[in-house]
Design a protein around this motif. Structure first.
Motif, PDB file in Angstrom:
ATOM      1  N   PHE A  27       0.851  -1.189   0.000  1.00  0.00           N
ATOM      2  CA  PHE A  27       0.000   0.000   0.000  1.00  0.00           C
ATOM      3  C   PHE A  27       0.888   1.241   0.000  1.00  0.00           C
ATOM      4  O   PHE A  27       1.607   1.502   0.961  1.00  0.00           O
ATOM      5  N   LEU A  28       0.857   1.988  -1.104  1.00  0.00           N
ATOM      6  CA  LEU A  28       1.678   3.189  -1.241  1.00  0.00           C
ATOM      7  C   LEU A  28       0.782   4.419  -1.224  1.00  0.00           C
ATOM      8  O   LEU A  28      -0.139   4.540  -2.040  1.00  0.00           O
ATOM      9  N   VAL A  29       1.045   5.316  -0.294  1.00  0.00           N
ATOM     10  CA  VAL A  29       0.268   6.539  -0.172  1.00  0.00           C
ATOM     11  C   VAL A  29       1.238   7.700  -0.066  1.00  0.00           C
ATOM     12  O   VAL A  29       2.330   7.564   0.507  1.00  0.00           O
ATOM     13  N   GLY A  30       0.882   8.829  -0.631  1.00  0.00           N
ATOM     14  CA  GLY A  30       1.785   9.967  -0.543  1.00  0.00           C
ATOM     15  C   GLY A  30       1.238  11.194  -1.219  1.00  0.00           C
ATOM     16  O   GLY A  30       0.144  11.182  -1.803  1.00  0.00           O
ATOM     17  N   TYR A 198       3.573  -1.123   3.943  1.00  0.00           N
ATOM     18  CA  TYR A 198       3.116   0.264   3.844  1.00  0.00           C
ATOM     19  C   TYR A 198       4.289   1.168   3.458  1.00  0.00           C
ATOM     20  O   TYR A 198       5.390   1.023   3.998  1.00  0.00           O
ATOM     21  N   HIS A 199       4.016   2.108   2.555  1.00  0.00           N
ATOM     22  CA  HIS A 199       5.070   3.012   2.087  1.00  0.00           C
ATOM     23  C   HIS A 199       4.484   4.414   1.958  1.00  0.00           C
ATOM     24  O   HIS A 199       3.453   4.607   1.336  1.00  0.00           O
ATOM     25  N   HIS A 200       5.149   5.403   2.574  1.00  0.00           N
ATOM     26  CA  HIS A 200       4.698   6.786   2.506  1.00  0.00           C
ATOM     27  C   HIS A 200       5.766   7.647   1.843  1.00  0.00           C
ATOM     28  O   HIS A 200       6.956   7.451   2.079  1.00  0.00           O
ATOM     29  N   SER A 201       5.333   8.583   1.012  1.00  0.00           N
ATOM     30  CA  SER A 201       6.300   9.434   0.315  1.00  0.00           C
ATOM     31  C   SER A 201       5.684  10.810   0.049  1.00  0.00           C
ATOM     32  O   SER A 201       4.464  10.965  -0.005  1.00  0.00           O
ATOM     33  N   THR A 202       6.554  11.799  -0.122  1.00  0.00           N
ATOM     34  CA  THR A 202       6.128  13.151  -0.467  1.00  0.00           C
ATOM     35  C   THR A 202       7.034  13.681  -1.563  1.00  0.00           C
ATOM     36  O   THR A 202       7.970  13.011  -2.003  1.00  0.00           O
ATOM     37  N   ALA A 203       6.767  14.900  -1.987  1.00  0.00           N
ATOM     38  CA  ALA A 203       7.586  15.519  -3.033  1.00  0.00           C
ATOM     39  C   ALA A 203       9.050  15.613  -2.618  1.00  0.00           C
ATOM     40  O   ALA A 203       9.950  15.605  -3.476  1.00  0.00           O
ATOM     41  N   ASP A 204       9.322  15.671  -1.322  1.00  0.00           N
ATOM     42  CA  ASP A 204      10.705  15.728  -0.843  1.00  0.00           C
ATOM     43  C   ASP A 204      11.488  14.471  -1.204  1.00  0.00           C
ATOM     44  O   ASP A 204      12.719  14.484  -1.227  1.00  0.00           O
ATOM     45  N   ASP A 205      10.766  13.370  -1.448  1.00  0.00           N
ATOM     46  CA  ASP A 205      11.427  12.108  -1.787  1.00  0.00           C
ATOM     47  C   ASP A 205      11.741  11.991  -3.271  1.00  0.00           C
ATOM     48  O   ASP A 205      12.386  11.032  -3.699  1.00  0.00           O
ATOM     49  N   ASN A 206      11.286  12.952  -4.054  1.00  0.00           N
ATOM     50  CA  ASN A 206      11.526  12.922  -5.498  1.00  0.00           C
ATOM     51  C   ASN A 206      12.623  13.930  -5.839  1.00  0.00           C
ATOM     52  O   ASN A 206      12.370  15.132  -5.943  1.00  0.00           O
ATOM     53  N   LEU A 207      13.826  13.437  -6.014  1.00  0.00           N
ATOM     54  CA  LEU A 207      14.979  14.309  -6.244  1.00  0.00           C
ATOM     55  C   LEU A 207      14.983  14.926  -7.637  1.00  0.00           C
ATOM     56  O   LEU A 207      15.800  15.801  -7.931  1.00  0.00           O
ATOM     57  N   PHE A 208      14.072  14.474  -8.489  1.00  0.00           N
ATOM     58  CA  PHE A 208      14.048  14.962  -9.865  1.00  0.00           C
ATOM     59  C   PHE A 208      12.999  16.055 -10.076  1.00  0.00           C
ATOM     60  O   PHE A 208      12.842  16.561 -11.185  1.00  0.00           O
ATOM     61  N   LEU A 209      12.283  16.421  -9.027  1.00  0.00           N
ATOM     62  CA  LEU A 209      11.260  17.465  -9.157  1.00  0.00           C
ATOM     63  C   LEU A 209      11.906  18.841  -9.236  1.00  0.00           C
ATOM     64  O   LEU A 209      12.842  19.141  -8.487  1.00  0.00           O
TER      65      LEU A 209
END
Length: 432
Positions: A27-30, A198-209
């Protein structure tokens, strides 16, 4: 085992996820732009290159695949230099691998087409919060293979806590079911509970943004706090404007002690009728008129009950002779209870009464509910207004049908809460 060697730069937050196939459910939410869909697509390609499998990708509406999941996978195949080996077909949408693996795409808006698929060992439900709970359970039944380990990946941006994804994977207050505290996931980012990853992520986890995209997300904090919580923080919560922001829960003993201290408490009883999908809801209230506080200290809440069954269960009201103010749209039911010895009468209903009654309840400085009134808490704690197609609030419609609020309306029939001075207790976001 495939002999193809591929290289792809990935975000460190997703490195472990890409090769972790231990649990059945993932389950991936972010928040927005966290790259969760990108890495799920990459994970599928790598797995299907390694093992001969059939994967099913599902969205609520089939036609939305073309510009989302299918387009993403097609782009990845090209970026990895595999377009000569992995074939992306458009009619019907399908992706075929050199070892016989394939990815097929379906929509829950055409459920009959799900019945024809076999030997599905991996399912990815993209934007799973848009899929109905019944659809999710139907898909579990479609996940079957005689030899291969089964996996279901679910991805979503967080939505309201009333959505089935929150109730199933985190907590369902009404049914007293707790799987995982979502705050723990936000803190730890990756958690395994039973057979669910379970996996949580935000824009901070995307180094290519680009920084400009993150800046846009930050700006939401000023003009749309709800969207900021979802898009920037990736947190579940209450979507929309709360109907009763002053509602809070206290221990039953504390509530009863507070009522005991009221100089001249006004006690009322209200009842809303229901049967099949709605509920018979009764509430006992106490009003502190001087302090403008409404206390809710007792409830009855059941459906699929005939009038004679309900009369038997609430027989105590015949002994106490408490006046029950009930929904006047049911005169026949009220007459039945009167004939059975209940002190009951219909509350006034008129054009615009829903709005007028809601305004009345909102005028209380505080609404304090006993922790024993579980259904009242469930309905009112996170109750939000419905919106029209222009995203404008409809002030007499709500996201659920709150039977306990209707019971409170009727209980307060012919009682007026004096208006508070403008802005004293109602924030501008909740003003009328």
């Amino acid at each position: 085992m495939s002999t193809l060697a591929v290289e792809k730069e990935v975000n460190p937050r997703f490195e472990d996820f890409l090769f972790d196939w231990e649990q059945k459910y993932q389950f991936l939410v972010g928040g927005y732009g966290s790259s969760k869909s990108y890495h799920i697509a990459l994970k599928l390609i790598l797995k299907l290159l390694e093992e001969k499998r059939t994967a099913l990708i599902v969205r609520e509406v089939y036609d939305t695949h073309r510009d989302s999941t299918y387009s993403l996978l097609e782009e990845l195949v090209e970026d990895m230099g595999l377009s000569s080996k992995i074939k992306c077909m458009t009619s019907p949408m399908q992706i075929r691998f050199p070892n016989g693996s394939k990815i097929i795409f379906k929509g829950m808006d055409k459920p009959q087409k799900l019945k024809s698929i076999n030997n599905i060992s991996i399912i990815w439900i993209e934007e799973c919060s848009e899929v109905k709970y019944a659809g999710f359970k139907e898909l579990i039944g479609r996940l079957r293979h005689p030899t291969l380990k089964l996996h279901m990946i679910l991805s979503t941006n967080p939505v309201g806590e009333e959505n089935w994804t929150f109730k199933h994977f985190f907590k369902d207050e009404r049914n007293k079911r707790l799987v995982l505290d979502d705050n723990e996931l936000y803190e730890k980012k990756t958690i395994i509970v039973g057979d669910t990853y379970y996996h949580h992520s935000t824009a901070d986890d995307n180094l290519f943004l680009p920084e400009s995209y993150v800046a846009q997300l930050e700006e939401m904090k000023e003009y749309d706090p709800d969207l900021y919580r979802v898009a920037r923080k990736g947190h579940f919560g209450v979507n929309g404007v709360k109907v009763l922001p002053q509602f809070k829960v206290e221990s039953h003993d504390k509530v009863m002690a507070a009522i005991q201290d009221i100089r001249s408490p006004l006690k009322r009883v209200g009842m809303d009728f229901g049967f099949e999908h709605s509920y018979n809801a009764i509430v006992r209230l106490a009003v502190d008129h001087d302090k403008k506080i409404l206390y809710i200290y007792w409830e009855y809440y059941k459906n699929q009950m005939t009038d004679d069954q309900t009369a038997e269960e609430i027989a105590e009201f015949k002994k106490t002779r408490e006046l029950i103010r009930a929904d006047s749209a049911e005169p026949k039911t009220i007459k039945y209870f009167q004939q059975k010895g209940f002190n009951m009468k219909g509350a006034k209903k008129f054009a615009g009464s829903r709005l007028a009654y809601t305004k009345k309840v909102k005028r209380f400085k505080q609404i304090i509910c006993s922790d024993q009134c579980e259904n009242t808490i469930y309905e009112l704690k996170t109750l939000t207004y419905k919106k029209n197609k222009l995203d404008e609030i409809i002030y007499d419609e709500f996201t659920i049908d709150p039977h306990t609020l209707s019971a409170i309306w009727y209980a307060l029939d012919d009682y007026e809460v004096s208006d508070l001075k403008a802005g004293a207790y109602i924030s501008s976001s909740n003003a009328w």
